[in-house]
Design an enzyme around this catalytic site. Structure first.
Site, mmCIF file in Angstrom:
data_model
loop_
_atom_site.group_PDB
_atom_site.id
_atom_site.type_symbol
_atom_site.label_atom_id
_atom_site.label_comp_id
_atom_site.label_asym_id
_atom_site.label_seq_id
_atom_site.Cartn_x
_atom_site.Cartn_y
_atom_site.Cartn_z
ATOM 1 C CB CYS A 21 -0.920 -0.021 1.222
ATOM 2 S SG CYS A 21 -1.986 1.430 1.332
ATOM 3 C CB CYS A 81 -0.588 2.516 3.942
ATOM 4 S SG CYS A 81 -2.220 1.970 3.467
ATOM 5 C CG ASP A 82 3.078 1.186 4.434
ATOM 6 O OD1 ASP A 82 2.477 1.664 5.411
ATOM 7 O OD2 ASP A 82 2.983 -0.002 4.092
#
Lengths: 101, 303
Positions: free
Chosen positions: B131, B134-135
């Protein structure tokens, strides 16, 4: 108990010196899965009086995030006697979190 | 009690199905393995759903969940392991118990496909991510690689190009399935290097991922030093537990048309886990409506 928000200043006392296992929820405000997982983390905090549940905002507490080498969130870290005992990355079911404790 | 309809999966398709079923006065239980919302919660900003020009995936999922609960649907966080046929009632088995119903809607969605390279699982959160949104922030000014050739891979690379110092885009072919416009935008970035006709064949790591080995079609091996590897090689429909009941295609998708019906009159499929051309939020919610309406019709005909 409610989830306690931990900062660099309170980390030592709340986490390292805790006499009970600590579940740390590393999160960020912009992270959707973190917000979803938080529902589960909240529920665990309410149900389990034998552990401490804390949260750490990786943007505000970048030193702690670096210390724990957080590179994916949501990341849950379980601390026992001041040391990391387990960790998990991404959305998890309540049962799988409990099984790590 | 025996529910009229049990819905497996609380993503946009499953929750929309619950809304339609409740509005038709059917009793509804939604079973979800992890958290409501499904894949859309990873999306920071939805810009293509009618009416709302911008909404975060989390907010979308939360509103949809609240709407579903307010209409009287029950939602339990339990993973479904099996669905069993029966004369009087059908049984849905979860990790915690069993529930009975008269019709089932499978809205299980899909999960990330893994690379399948040794050491991958152990490095999740230690350099490997599925992701980018997300990261990505953890890789500011660092070197990362994205592997994949579809829109997700291209968009991930574009997103990361603005954060990271350098982005390698590794793809096993020399052309992309994803949109040409995104490829052009990537080419215009100064810090994106295309590594084509190549597969990731090895992950080198100590405590964290340190480099990836890629092998090209000619068999030449090269090592890319990276801090992170973002895997975007597609998704796998979560139908494994139902393969005995309904037909799956070669890729594991539940075989169904836009009518959302299956070969069994009491099982319906909705959302990303069925065969379809367009897997979008709006087609998932549309499936929810179609599947629930079909299930209600089936139940009323039985009565």
């Amino acid at each position: 108990m409610a989830v306690i928000k931990v900062t660099g200043e309170t980390f030592e006392n709340e986490v390292v010196k805790s006499t009970v296992p600590v579940l740390i929820d590393f999160y960020a405000d912009w992270c959707g899965p973190c917000k979803m997982l938080r529902h589960t983390v909240d529920a665990i905090a309410e149900e389990r009086s034998d552990i401490k549940v804390v949260s750490i905002n990786v943007d505000d507490e970048s030193d702690l995030a670096e210390q724990f080498e957080i590179f994916s969130i949501p990341c849950l870290v379980i601390m026992k006697d001041g040391k990391e005992a387990n960790r998990t990355v991404g959305l998890q079911s309540k049962d799988s979190i409990l099984s790590l404790l | 009690m025996t529910y009229d309809i049990i819905i497996v999966g609380a993503g946009p398709a499953g929750l929309t199905a619950a809304i339609y079923a409740r509005r038709a006065s059917k009793s509804v239980l939604v079973l979800e393995a992890k958290a409501y919302g499904g894949q859309i919660i990873n999306t920071p900003d939805i810009e293509n759903y009618p009416v709302e020009a911008h909404i975060s995936g989390f907010e979308f999922a939360t509103k949809l969940y609240e709407q579903t609960v307010a209409l009287g649907a029950e939602i339990k966080l339990e993973k479904v392991t099996e669905v069993k046929d029966g004369e009087a009632a059908k049984t849905v088995v979860t990790t915690k118990g069993e529930y009975t119903c008269r019709a089932v809607i499978l809205a299980t969605g899909s999960e990330n496909r893994k690379l399948g390279v040794d050491g991958e699982d152990a490095l999740v959160g230690r350099g490997i991510s599925y992701c980018a949104t997300c990261d990505g922030a953890f890789y500011r000014k660092k070197t990362v690689a994205v592997v994949g050739g579809g829109n997700t891979a291209l968009e991930d690379a574009l997103y990361l190009a603005d954060l990271a110092e350098k982005v390698y885009l590794i793809h096993r072919r020399d052309s992309f399935r994803g949109e040409d416009a995104t490829v052009e935008r990537l080419k215009a970035k100064g810090n994106v290097e295309f590594v084509l006709n190549s597969n990731v064949t090895k992950l080198n790591a100590g405590k964290r991922l340190e480099s990836v080995e890629v092998t090209d079609k000619a068999g030449d091996v090269k090592t890319l030093v990276v801090n992170g590897l973002f895997v975007a090689v597609g998704r796998i429909p979560e139908n494994q537990n139902f393969a005995q009941l309904i037909d799956l295609d070669g890729a594991g998708y539940a075989v169904s048309g836009e009518d959302c019906i299956t070969k069994l009159p009491w099982i319906f499929v909705a959302g990303d886990n069925r065969t379809k051309n367009v897997r979008q939020l709006v087609t998932a919610t549309a499936d929810g409506a179609v599947a629930a309406t079909a299930a209600v019709k089936y139940l009323n005909e039985q009565a």
